[in-house]
Scaffold this motif. Structure first.
Motif, PDB file in Angstrom:
ATOM      1  N   TYR A  66      33.527  31.625  33.944  1.00 26.99           N
ATOM      2  CA  TYR A  66      33.588  32.265  32.634  1.00 26.99           C
ATOM      3  C   TYR A  66      34.964  32.889  32.416  1.00 26.99           C
ATOM      4  O   TYR A  66      35.561  33.421  33.345  1.00 26.99           O
ATOM      5  N   SER A  67      35.429  32.854  31.182  1.00 22.21           N
ATOM      6  CA  SER A  67      36.684  33.497  30.802  1.00 22.21           C
ATOM      7  C   SER A  67      36.509  34.170  29.452  1.00 22.21           C
ATOM      8  O   SER A  67      35.759  33.688  28.602  1.00 22.21           O
ATOM      9  N   ILE A  68      37.224  35.269  29.271  1.00 24.40           N
ATOM     10  CA  ILE A  68      37.235  35.955  27.986  1.00 24.40           C
ATOM     11  C   ILE A  68      38.463  35.478  27.223  1.00 24.40           C
ATOM     12  O   ILE A  68      39.568  35.458  27.769  1.00 24.40           O
ATOM     13  N   VAL A  69      38.266  35.105  25.980  1.00 23.34           N
ATOM     14  CA  VAL A  69      39.361  34.701  25.104  1.00 23.34           C
ATOM     15  C   VAL A  69      39.809  35.939  24.335  1.00 23.34           C
ATOM     16  O   VAL A  69      38.993  36.626  23.717  1.00 23.34           O
ATOM     17  N   LEU A  70      41.116  36.196  24.391  1.00 27.36           N
ATOM     18  CA  LEU A  70      41.689  37.361  23.721  1.00 27.36           C
ATOM     19  C   LEU A  70      42.472  36.943  22.483  1.00 27.36           C
ATOM     20  O   LEU A  70      43.030  35.848  22.440  1.00 27.36           O
ATOM     21  N   ASN A  71      42.521  37.830  21.500  1.00 24.13           N
ATOM     22  CA  ASN A  71      43.337  37.566  20.311  1.00 24.13           C
ATOM     23  C   ASN A  71      44.754  38.088  20.539  1.00 24.13           C
ATOM     24  O   ASN A  71      45.110  38.495  21.651  1.00 24.13           O
ATOM     25  N   GLY A  72      45.552  38.115  19.486  1.00 24.06           N
ATOM     26  CA  GLY A  72      46.941  38.529  19.592  1.00 24.06           C
ATOM     27  C   GLY A  72      47.148  40.002  19.899  1.00 24.06           C
ATOM     28  O   GLY A  72      48.263  40.416  20.244  1.00 24.06           O
ATOM     29  N   LYS A  73      46.097  40.804  19.793  1.00 25.07           N
ATOM     30  CA  LYS A  73      46.183  42.228  20.140  1.00 25.07           C
ATOM     31  C   LYS A  73      45.539  42.495  21.504  1.00 25.07           C
ATOM     32  O   LYS A  73      45.248  43.637  21.834  1.00 25.07           O
ATOM     33  N   ASN A  74      45.287  41.412  22.255  1.00 28.51           N
ATOM     34  CA  ASN A  74      44.611  41.479  23.561  1.00 28.51           C
ATOM     35  C   ASN A  74      43.220  42.094  23.461  1.00 28.51           C
ATOM     36  O   ASN A  74      42.767  42.803  24.366  1.00 28.51           O
ATOM     37  N   GLU A  75      42.545  41.797  22.356  1.00 30.14           N
ATOM     38  CA  GLU A  75      41.155  42.228  22.166  1.00 30.14           C
ATOM     39  C   GLU A  75      40.238  41.038  22.449  1.00 30.14           C
ATOM     40  O   GLU A  75      40.564  39.906  22.094  1.00 30.14           O
ATOM     41  N   PRO A  76      39.081  41.275  23.067  1.00 26.02           N
ATOM     42  CA  PRO A  76      38.160  40.175  23.356  1.00 26.02           C
ATOM     43  C   PRO A  76      37.558  39.591  22.082  1.00 26.02           C
ATOM     44  O   PRO A  76      37.193  40.325  21.156  1.00 26.02           O
ATOM     45  N   VAL A  77      37.497  38.271  22.035  1.00 26.28           N
ATOM     46  CA  VAL A  77      36.959  37.558  20.878  1.00 26.28           C
ATOM     47  C   VAL A  77      35.655  36.857  21.244  1.00 26.28           C
ATOM     48  O   VAL A  77      34.677  36.921  20.512  1.00 26.28           O
ATOM     49  N   CYS A  78      35.647  36.160  22.379  1.00 24.33           N
ATOM     50  CA  CYS A  78      34.463  35.425  22.802  1.00 24.33           C
ATOM     51  C   CYS A  78      34.564  35.084  24.283  1.00 24.33           C
ATOM     52  O   CYS A  78      35.592  35.330  24.918  1.00 24.33           O
ATOM     53  N   VAL A  79      33.486  34.526  24.823  1.00 24.90           N
ATOM     54  CA  VAL A  79      33.447  34.083  26.215  1.00 24.90           C
ATOM     55  C   VAL A  79      33.301  32.572  26.222  1.00 24.90           C
ATOM     56  O   VAL A  79      32.507  32.007  25.464  1.00 24.90           O
ATOM     57  N   ILE A  80      34.084  31.918  27.094  1.00 23.21           N
ATOM     58  CA  ILE A  80      33.970  30.471  27.276  1.00 23.21           C
ATOM     59  C   ILE A  80      33.620  30.189  28.731  1.00 23.21           C
ATOM     60  O   ILE A  80      33.809  31.040  29.606  1.00 23.21           O
ATOM     61  N   ARG A  81      33.102  28.982  28.959  1.00 23.10           N
ATOM     62  CA  ARG A  81      32.785  28.537  30.319  1.00 23.10           C
ATOM     63  C   ARG A  81      33.422  27.173  30.538  1.00 23.10           C
ATOM     64  O   ARG A  81      33.245  26.257  29.722  1.00 23.10           O
ATOM     65  N   THR A  82      34.174  27.042  31.609  1.00 17.28           N
ATOM     66  CA  THR A  82      34.893  25.811  31.907  1.00 17.28           C
ATOM     67  C   THR A  82      33.925  24.684  32.247  1.00 17.28           C
ATOM     68  O   THR A  82      33.040  24.847  33.087  1.00 17.28           O
ATOM     69  N   LYS A  83      34.130  23.527  31.586  1.00 21.46           N
ATOM     70  CA  LYS A  83      33.304  22.335  31.835  1.00 21.46           C
ATOM     71  C   LYS A  83      34.007  21.334  32.741  1.00 21.46           C
ATOM     72  O   LYS A  83      33.396  20.813  33.670  1.00 21.46           O
ATOM     73  N   THR A  84      35.271  21.011  32.451  1.00 19.66           N
ATOM     74  CA  THR A  84      35.996  20.035  33.258  1.00 19.66           C
ATOM     75  C   THR A  84      37.436  20.497  33.460  1.00 19.66           C
ATOM     76  O   THR A  84      37.992  21.201  32.622  1.00 19.66           O
ATOM     77  N   VAL A  85      38.023  20.046  34.561  1.00 14.10           N
ATOM     78  CA  VAL A  85      39.422  20.319  34.871  1.00 14.10           C
ATOM     79  C   VAL A  85      40.006  19.047  35.482  1.00 14.10           C
ATOM     80  O   VAL A  85      39.467  18.527  36.453  1.00 14.10           O
ATOM     81  N   GLU A  86      41.094  18.546  34.887  1.00 14.35           N
ATOM     82  CA  GLU A  86      41.769  17.359  35.405  1.00 14.35           C
ATOM     83  C   GLU A  86      43.274  17.603  35.422  1.00 14.35           C
ATOM     84  O   GLU A  86      43.804  18.223  34.508  1.00 14.35           O
TER      85      GLU A  86
END
Length: 146
Positions: A66-86
């Motif tokens: 899981y990762s938190i996505v931040l906006n330009g003011k370093n405020e949390p916007v949403c949470v994502i979960r990694t599906k694939t990495v290549e």
């Protein structure tokens, strides 16, 4: 407690997760404007992929993390979960991956132009190396969880 910690703790309580499940809290892009635009695209479910210069094994995202996505003011916007990495040379990134990045008109040509310019700058200014078609990049896909 800062806003990122509170955001993450609330998310963990709601989804019955350990706070240790957080891999990162990051803003996307090179500046606060980019971070605002890209975090909005992610939050709306349009942007479900990203590409970055491969620098080391330690910096790779972890599938399932899981990762938190931040906006330009370093405020949390949403949470994502990694599906694939290549990892692959820049020249091998597919049009499908470019589309999933959700930027501009979502065409491969637009994606390539934007990323080639950004990676050339990043390699030269921040990594001290030259960007080429064979420079390895990390292609990640993710899903917005909340």
């Amino acid at each position: 407690m800062n806003s990122i910690n509170k955001f993450w703790n609330d998310f963990c309580q709601k989804h019955q997760l350990s706070p240790a499940a957080l891999e990162s809290a990051d803003a996307y892009g090179a500046n606060s404007h980019d971070a605002d635009v890209l975090s909005d695209l992610i939050n709306r479910g349009i942007k479900t992929a990203t590409t970055s210069i491969y620098t080391s094994q330690e910096d790779l995202p972890t599938v399932g993390a899981y990762s938190i996505v931040l906006n330009g003011k370093n405020e949390p916007v949403c949470v994502i979960r990694t599906k694939t990495v290549e990892i692959m040379p820049f020249k091998k990134v597919s049009p499908e991956h470019a589309y999933l990045e959700g930027e501009g008109d979502r065409s491969y040509e637009t994606w390539r132009d934007i990323h080639e310019k950004f990676f050339t700058w990043e390699c030269r200014e921040e990594l001290g190396k030259e960007f080429t078609e064979n420079t390895e990049v990390v292609c990640e896909t993710f899903i917005k969880v909340e």
